[in-house]
Design an enzyme around this catalytic site. Structure first.
Site, PDB file in Angstrom:
ATOM      1  CG  ASP A  35      -1.829  -1.112   1.328  1.00  0.00           C
ATOM      2  OD1 ASP A  35      -2.009  -1.652   2.422  1.00  0.00           O
ATOM      3  OD2 ASP A  35      -2.372  -1.476   0.268  1.00  0.00           O
ATOM      4  CG  ASP A  41       4.899  16.108   6.528  1.00  0.00           C
ATOM      5  OD1 ASP A  41       4.740  15.048   5.902  1.00  0.00           O
ATOM      6  OD2 ASP A  41       5.967  16.730   6.576  1.00  0.00           O
ATOM      7  CD  GLU A  64       6.244  23.602   5.288  1.00  0.00           C
ATOM      8  OE1 GLU A  64       7.367  23.644   5.725  1.00  0.00           O
ATOM      9  OE2 GLU A  64       5.754  22.570   4.825  1.00  0.00           O
ATOM     10  CD  GLU A  65       3.668  19.362   3.914  1.00  0.00           C
ATOM     11  OE1 GLU A  65       4.053  18.752   2.915  1.00  0.00           O
ATOM     12  OE2 GLU A  65       4.308  19.424   4.983  1.00  0.00           O
ATOM     13  CG  ASP A  85       4.049  24.194   8.848  1.00  0.00           C
ATOM     14  OD1 ASP A  85       3.700  23.077   8.411  1.00  0.00           O
ATOM     15  OD2 ASP A  85       5.219  24.475   9.146  1.00  0.00           O
ATOM     16  CG  LEU A  87       2.652  17.454  11.763  1.00  0.00           C
ATOM     17  CD1 LEU A  87       1.589  17.725  12.808  1.00  0.00           C
ATOM     18  CD2 LEU A  87       2.620  16.001  11.359  1.00  0.00           C
ATOM     19  CG  ASP A  88       6.394  24.340  12.356  1.00  0.00           C
ATOM     20  OD1 ASP A  88       6.813  24.680  11.235  1.00  0.00           O
ATOM     21  OD2 ASP A  88       6.959  24.650  13.415  1.00  0.00           O
ATOM     22  CD  GLU A 247       7.588  28.023  10.133  1.00  0.00           C
ATOM     23  OE1 GLU A 247       7.689  26.853  10.565  1.00  0.00           O
ATOM     24  OE2 GLU A 247       8.467  28.534   9.422  1.00  0.00           O
TER      25      GLU A 247
HETATM   26  P1  FDP Z   1      11.445  21.758  10.681  1.00  0.00           P
HETATM   27  O1  FDP Z   1      12.603  22.231   9.862  1.00  0.00           O
HETATM   28  O2  FDP Z   1      11.741  20.525  11.468  1.00  0.00           O
HETATM   29  O3  FDP Z   1      10.165  21.667   9.905  1.00  0.00           O
HETATM   30  O4  FDP Z   1       9.377  25.090  10.254  1.00  0.00           O
HETATM   31  C1  FDP Z   1      10.613  24.815  10.344  1.00  0.00           C
HETATM   32  C2  FDP Z   1      11.173  24.247  11.647  1.00  0.00           C
HETATM   33  O5  FDP Z   1      11.127  22.878  11.783  1.00  0.00           O
HETATM   34  C3  FDP Z   1      10.579  24.831  12.940  1.00  0.00           C
HETATM   35  O6  FDP Z   1       9.467  24.179  13.436  1.00  0.00           O
HETATM   36  C4  FDP Z   1      11.737  24.711  13.892  1.00  0.00           C
HETATM   37  O7  FDP Z   1      11.662  25.604  14.975  1.00  0.00           O
HETATM   38  C5  FDP Z   1      12.914  24.975  12.995  1.00  0.00           C
HETATM   39  O8  FDP Z   1      12.501  24.684  11.663  1.00  0.00           O
HETATM   40  C6  FDP Z   1      14.071  24.130  13.317  1.00  0.00           C
HETATM   41  O9  FDP Z   1      15.110  24.472  12.473  1.00  0.00           O
HETATM   42  P2  FDP Z   1      16.593  23.898  12.697  1.00  0.00           P
HETATM   43  O10 FDP Z   1      16.507  22.426  12.496  1.00  0.00           O
HETATM   44  O11 FDP Z   1      17.392  24.594  11.665  1.00  0.00           O
HETATM   45  O12 FDP Z   1      16.993  24.260  14.082  1.00  0.00           O
END
Ligand code: FDP
Length: 314
Positions: A35, A41, A64-65, A85, A87-88, A247
């Site tokens: 599957d 995300d 974001e996606e 976003d 799933l941030d 963000e």
């Molecule tokens: P991620 O790259 O894991 O998606 O949105 C981007 C983000 O996470 C934020 O949630 C997070 O605070 C930041 O980037 C982390 O970035 P670094 O890995 O460069 O520290």
């Protein structure tokens, strides 16, 4: 807000079952039974788009996606535009560390059919902003323009968000002395940022370092405990890393309306308030320095020492 709350419940369910339902991993992979495996995300994004499109109150969605904005079909159009976003904190998804959803809401401009221009406007025009943290508990925090910040905890026994944190305010004495940033980027930072971090570490009462690496978790802690969160512009990333529409602006609105400060630090030749920025495209980035006045002032003082015009907050 109902559609967003429903999305957050759906995402909660997916996050909680991710290991069992084999939702970790890369989208496009095929699982052992042949599957298609859906990345968490991608699934969260689909659920959020579905809920918002079918709410009947949205015209334009930016995720974001999705590279391109999503224009809602005419029969389902409404007066709001939502940037999100779903799933941030994607690098934390597969190892079960806190992740979150972030959103900002705008009203369609008068006379507009609902286009991307309705979102490319001054952060001050955002009418609602919030986030949902998926952690040991699920918390939805949001604010309407000019109003207080409120927090709701998802009660899993009844499947409803319960109003647990009315009128959230950052600790007005500055709260815990915490600095939160990815120090691995330190080599690229400009001198004032490097000096500010040194100040935190070497002050009379040294600050603690806390960095989850999921913006929602780091901002939620900053809001509740105090301290400062930094993802500044640097020599490698002159615009910073984080995205302005889903963000920077929403988190800035929450932090400011909870009594904190949300600055870009040095960006395009001057220090700016994040909510004064106007995105030039839907996925553009902005640097972020946000938290309590006591701790943001430390950064401003270092800029001032370097001869840069910096505000006095205290
Ligand atoms: P991620 O790259 O894991 O998606 O949105 C981007 C983000 O996470 C934020 O949630 C997070 O605070 C930041 O980037 C982390 O970035 P670094 O890995 O460069 O520290």
């Amino acid at each position: 807000m109902n559609a967003i709350a429903t999305s957050c419940k759906l995402i909660t369910s997916a996050v909680n079952r991710a290991g069992i339902a084999k939702l970790y991993g890369l989208a496009g992979e095929v699982n052992s039974t042949g599957d298609d495996q859906k990345k968490l995300d991608v699934l969260s994004n689909d659920m959020m788009i579905n809920a918002l499109v079918n709410s009947g109150v949205c015209s334009v969605l930016v995720s974001e996606e999705n590279e391109e904005p999503i224009i809602v079909p005419a029969d389902k159009k409404g007066k709001y535009c939502v940037a999100f976003d779903p799933l941030d904190g994607s690098s934390n998804i597969d190892c079960n560390v806190s992740v979150g959803t972030i959103f900002s809401v705008y009203e369609v401009k008068e006379g507009s059919e609902g286009t991307v221009e309705d979102l490319l406007r001054n952060g001050e025009e955002c009418v609602c902003a919030g986030y949902c943290a998926y952690s040991s508990a699920v918390e939805l925090v949001f604010t309407f323009k000019g109003k207080e910040v409120h927090g709701f905890c998802l009660d899993p026994t009844i499947g409803e968000f319960v109003h647990t944190r009315p009128k959230m305010m950052m600790p007005q004495d500055g709260g815990k002395r915490i600095y939160s940033c990815n120090e691995g980027n330190g080599i690229h930072w400009d001198k004032p940022i490097k000096d500010a971090i040194e100040f935190y570490k070497n002050s009379e009462k040294p600050y603690a370092a806390r960095y989850v690496g999921s913006m929602v978790a780091d901002i939620h802690r900053t809001l509740l405990y105090g301290g400062v969160y930094l993802y500044p512009a640097d020599a490698k990333s002159p615009k910073g890393k984080l995205r302005m529409l889903y963000e920077g602006i929403p988190m800035a609105m929450i932090i400011e309306q909870a009594g904190g400060v949300a600055s870009t630090g040095m960006f395009k030749g001057k220090i700016q308030r994040i909510l004064d920025l106007v995105p030039d495209e839907i996925h553009c980035k902005c640097p972020i320095i946000m938290g309590g006045a006591r701790d943001v002032q430390v950064v401003y003082d270092q800029y001032a020492k370097a001869g840069i015009d910096a505000p006095k907050l205290l």
